[in-house]
Design an enzyme around this catalytic site. Sequence first.
Site, PDB file in Angstrom:
ATOM      1  N   CYS A   2     116.584  97.676  -5.964  1.00 36.72           N
ATOM      2  CA  CYS A   2     118.484  97.759  -6.441  1.00 36.72           C
ATOM      3  C   CYS A   2     118.573  99.235  -6.816  1.00 36.72           C
ATOM      4  O   CYS A   2     117.910 100.039  -7.334  1.00 36.72           O
ATOM      5  CB  CYS A   2     118.266  96.617  -6.969  1.00 36.72           C
ATOM      6  SG  CYS A   2     118.361  95.109  -7.336  1.00 36.72           S
ATOM      7  N   ARG A  27     114.209 102.822  -2.859  1.00 38.24           N
ATOM      8  CA  ARG A  27     114.475 102.100  -3.590  1.00 38.24           C
ATOM      9  C   ARG A  27     113.915 100.258  -2.778  1.00 38.24           C
ATOM     10  O   ARG A  27     113.137  99.557  -3.785  1.00 38.24           O
ATOM     11  CB  ARG A  27     115.489 101.887  -4.670  1.00 38.24           C
ATOM     12  CG  ARG A  27     115.398 103.605  -5.116  1.00 38.24           C
ATOM     13  CD  ARG A  27     116.860 103.478  -5.701  1.00 38.24           C
ATOM     14  NE  ARG A  27     116.707 102.390  -7.414  1.00 38.24           N
ATOM     15  CZ  ARG A  27     116.699 102.862  -8.572  1.00 38.24           C
ATOM     16  NH1 ARG A  27     116.031 104.226  -8.496  1.00 38.24           N
ATOM     17  NH2 ARG A  27     116.327 102.173  -9.416  1.00 38.24           N
ATOM     18  N   TRP A  81     117.648  94.465  -4.021  1.00 39.36           N
ATOM     19  CA  TRP A  81     116.433  93.300  -4.118  1.00 39.36           C
ATOM     20  C   TRP A  81     116.459  92.392  -4.404  1.00 39.36           C
ATOM     21  O   TRP A  81     116.796  92.416  -5.853  1.00 39.36           O
ATOM     22  CB  TRP A  81     115.704  94.629  -4.536  1.00 39.36           C
ATOM     23  CG  TRP A  81     114.079  94.531  -3.821  1.00 39.36           C
ATOM     24  CD1 TRP A  81     113.996  95.026  -2.501  1.00 39.36           C
ATOM     25  CD2 TRP A  81     113.328  93.652  -4.819  1.00 39.36           C
ATOM     26  NE1 TRP A  81     112.329  94.130  -2.607  1.00 39.36           N
ATOM     27  CE2 TRP A  81     112.179  93.532  -3.642  1.00 39.36           C
ATOM     28  CE3 TRP A  81     112.802  92.892  -5.424  1.00 39.36           C
ATOM     29  CZ2 TRP A  81     110.864  92.746  -3.988  1.00 39.36           C
ATOM     30  CZ3 TRP A  81     111.872  92.124  -5.935  1.00 39.36           C
ATOM     31  CH2 TRP A  81     110.686  91.750  -5.304  1.00 39.36           C
ATOM     32  N   ASN A 105     120.890  96.448 -11.723  1.00 36.35           N
ATOM     33  CA  ASN A 105     119.890  96.421 -11.342  1.00 36.35           C
ATOM     34  C   ASN A 105     118.894  96.148 -12.957  1.00 36.35           C
ATOM     35  O   ASN A 105     119.007  96.333 -14.193  1.00 36.35           O
ATOM     36  CB  ASN A 105     119.338  97.980 -11.784  1.00 36.35           C
ATOM     37  CG  ASN A 105     117.608  98.196 -11.355  1.00 36.35           C
ATOM     38  OD1 ASN A 105     117.012  97.540 -10.549  1.00 36.35           O
ATOM     39  ND2 ASN A 105     117.724  99.183 -11.251  1.00 36.35           N
ATOM     40  N   GLY A 106     117.898  94.829 -12.184  1.00 35.23           N
ATOM     41  CA  GLY A 106     116.941  94.907 -13.569  1.00 35.23           C
ATOM     42  C   GLY A 106     116.937  92.735 -13.652  1.00 35.23           C
ATOM     43  O   GLY A 106     117.617  92.382 -12.645  1.00 35.23           O
ATOM     44  N   GLU A 496      92.832 101.743  -1.102  1.00 32.72           N
ATOM     45  CA  GLU A 496      94.221 102.229  -0.990  1.00 32.72           C
ATOM     46  C   GLU A 496      94.764 102.361   0.216  1.00 32.72           C
ATOM     47  O   GLU A 496      95.937 102.442   0.974  1.00 32.72           O
ATOM     48  CB  GLU A 496      94.237 103.339  -1.401  1.00 32.72           C
ATOM     49  CG  GLU A 496      95.556 104.965  -0.751  1.00 32.72           C
ATOM     50  CD  GLU A 496      97.032 103.964  -1.845  1.00 32.72           C
ATOM     51  OE1 GLU A 496      97.705 104.963  -0.900  1.00 32.72           O
ATOM     52  OE2 GLU A 496      97.103 102.614  -2.583  1.00 32.72           O
ATOM     53  N   LYS A 500      98.048 101.257   2.616  1.00 37.15           N
ATOM     54  CA  LYS A 500      98.572 101.038   3.342  1.00 37.15           C
ATOM     55  C   LYS A 500      98.604 100.510   4.324  1.00 37.15           C
ATOM     56  O   LYS A 500      99.808 100.328   5.096  1.00 37.15           O
ATOM     57  CB  LYS A 500      98.342 102.727   3.744  1.00 37.15           C
ATOM     58  CG  LYS A 500      98.099 103.872   2.136  1.00 37.15           C
ATOM     59  CD  LYS A 500      99.802 103.478   1.865  1.00 37.15           C
ATOM     60  CE  LYS A 500     100.046 104.534   1.008  1.00 37.15           C
ATOM     61  NZ  LYS A 500     100.388 103.646  -0.168  1.00 37.15           N
ATOM     62  N   GLU A 503     100.938  97.182   3.719  1.00 38.86           N
ATOM     63  CA  GLU A 503     102.342  97.402   3.200  1.00 38.86           C
ATOM     64  C   GLU A 503     103.128  97.948   4.454  1.00 38.86           C
ATOM     65  O   GLU A 503     104.096  97.322   4.959  1.00 38.86           O
ATOM     66  CB  GLU A 503     102.241  98.332   1.938  1.00 38.86           C
ATOM     67  CG  GLU A 503     101.870  98.735   0.979  1.00 38.86           C
ATOM     68  CD  GLU A 503     101.805 100.287   0.360  1.00 38.86           C
ATOM     69  OE1 GLU A 503     102.784  99.974  -0.947  1.00 38.86           O
ATOM     70  OE2 GLU A 503     101.715 101.220   0.848  1.00 38.86           O
ATOM     71  N   HIS A 519      78.093  89.661  -0.774  1.00 36.94           N
ATOM     72  CA  HIS A 519      78.340  89.139  -2.045  1.00 36.94           C
ATOM     73  C   HIS A 519      79.596  88.434  -2.029  1.00 36.94           C
ATOM     74  O   HIS A 519      80.333  87.789  -2.449  1.00 36.94           O
ATOM     75  CB  HIS A 519      78.769  89.801  -3.540  1.00 36.94           C
ATOM     76  CG  HIS A 519      77.271  90.457  -4.104  1.00 36.94           C
ATOM     77  ND1 HIS A 519      76.500  89.995  -4.646  1.00 36.94           N
ATOM     78  CD2 HIS A 519      76.879  91.686  -3.985  1.00 36.94           C
ATOM     79  CE1 HIS A 519      75.184  90.473  -5.657  1.00 36.94           C
ATOM     80  NE2 HIS A 519      75.362  91.920  -4.679  1.00 36.94           N
ATOM     81  N   LYS A 624     110.612 100.687  -3.782  1.00 35.12           N
ATOM     82  CA  LYS A 624     110.243 102.008  -3.968  1.00 35.12           C
ATOM     83  C   LYS A 624     109.854 102.049  -5.883  1.00 35.12           C
ATOM     84  O   LYS A 624     108.669 102.649  -5.963  1.00 35.12           O
ATOM     85  CB  LYS A 624     110.682 103.316  -3.689  1.00 35.12           C
ATOM     86  CG  LYS A 624     109.944 104.770  -4.093  1.00 35.12           C
ATOM     87  CD  LYS A 624     108.455 104.997  -3.086  1.00 35.12           C
ATOM     88  CE  LYS A 624     108.004 106.205  -3.480  1.00 35.12           C
ATOM     89  NZ  LYS A 624     106.752 106.267  -2.896  1.00 35.12           N
TER      90      LYS A 624
END
Length: 629
Positions: A2, A27, A81, A105-106, A496, A500, A503, A519, A624
């Site tokens: 947000c 964001r 968001w 926001n929150g 990572e 990426k 995402e 395994h 973000k």
Amino acid sequence: MCGIVGIISNEDVAERLLDGLKRLEYRGYDSAGIATISSNQFLPRRAEFLRRRAQGKLQNLAKLLSAEPLPGTIGIGHTRWATHGAATEQNAHPHLSEACAVVHNGIIENYRELRQELTAQGHVFTTDTDTEAVVHLLTAILRQNNDPKTAMMAMMARLHGAFALAILLKDFPDLLIGARRGSPLVVGYGQHEMFLGSDALALAPMTQKIAYLDEGDFALLHTDKAAIFDKNGQAVTRKIEENALNSAMIGKGNHRHFMEKEIFEQPTVVGDSFSSLISLTERRVFLPAPDARKLAGKKPIDFSKIERMTIVACGTSYYAGMVAKYWIEQMAGIAVEIDIASEYRYRAPPVVAQSLSLFISQSGETIDTLSALDYVKQAGGATAAIVNVPSSAMARAADYVLHTMAGPEIGVASTKAFMTQLSVLACLALALGRAKGRLSAASEAELTGALIHLPSQLGLILQNIAPALAGPIELLTDSENVLYMGRGSCYPIALEGALKLKEISYIHAEGFAAGELKHGPIALISEGMKIVALAPPGRWFEKTMSNIEEIIARHGHPIILTDHAGQQRLQNFKERGTPFTTIILPTSHELTTPMIYTLPLQMIAYQVALAKGTDVDQPRNLAKSVTVE
């Protein structure tokens, strides 16, 4: 998550509110809206709220504003968001009542109880959001006492959870209100106008004078003044500082996307990070001294006395911490635990003497990591933070802070922030090794020399690697599932790399330690399955080659990242006519290998996303800065 912008001025504000929201797109959001107050200065009681909201991208809101302009010299804007309620226009902010307009926001954790209470009083709710409870609660309070300061104190006392709020009051059309608890909020000071923003980026072109509200603060803003109050309602002064950001820093330059720009900035920002911590002449790391204002009679952290470390972070920052675990244990002999921030405090881990808890966050506002830091502080533990925003809540709260020098990172998928986190963590590992007496001056000089050489190596990769990536990009673009594997400090880089790809391209990808192949992951290997294998020459190379043999035996297709020495040792695959693909990288020191092998994985993810036509900078459902649990 947000974004909030607020302006009180002597001129119409809608267009600048929209511009501010555009700077907050990074964001993450799925709807947006703006509200203003249209009033007659001679008849303020006839003021009315005007509002425009739109689902989807800001261009939809811009089209609406073009068709139906919003007059008004005071206003608030929001990018949402979705948390509570679907991403619809109805649930988009701002939310209104006859008394106030609110953006938030929150998460209001007790919104259900408030909703039930207020519904019983006759308030009618029209959305599925938690934010609407704030609107009706404030409305109810204002009916009892129409004093803004008193009403804000009463409202904030009733709210549970994390929030940043920007508020307009119909009866006070010359007043803009901001409040924060848990989520950041910035006050901007202009010429006969004032601003609110979720962060300094939103306000960068509007003002260079900003102040960060502290936890529990609320602010009453007029065009020429700001009154700030703490959680007890006492008038306070917050430091006004220069906003170091500018429009050039938050633009794309000549690049197609922010992510591409930020990938190509990495040689520079890594060099900047090393310049702040390494003496080029002495080939030695010099960490900054702790902030004396934070010590308040306490002794500074003594690295030589540290026996255990806990590293706490989320997402990409967590993987940076995983790499640091290898470095710190090997160089300093300190036992390191690595924890996911969202899990840490809920398992109530003991905070022991002679230990250091290190928290890593790009924004310094990640709610899970902040909460974990607070848990350690409450237990009396020593805390350190690595952040990219020096004025962030985490930077203010930690006992000791190291700053990455990435500059603003706009792309949701972290690239240069991750690389600078690794750079700072490498320097920290060297400093700990020296403090513990395990790293000689000669060894430190060798290792710092490898770090100093890294920016030029990254630059060469960016200049020359594109042809080598064409084949792997084509292979991965057509894949539905991809595996990544690595050993040692390249194991977190495999995680990572998988993150990426998933995402921004929405391809399912999974990373694992190469030694774990037998395994479980080996069950996924089938005809043509793509496996990205990080195989730098060194102590783990032969073991990784054995894993690749096992993949080939099951008709998987490995994409192998190695250097020229490793390429020579792959000759037998070529002679056997085995299908495999290589990406050849510069020879690197073991310390810098994780950074060297990160860069092509970032570029692959970016190019695959381009080929698939996804939204690279703002991938679906992601934000973000994660400021809610």
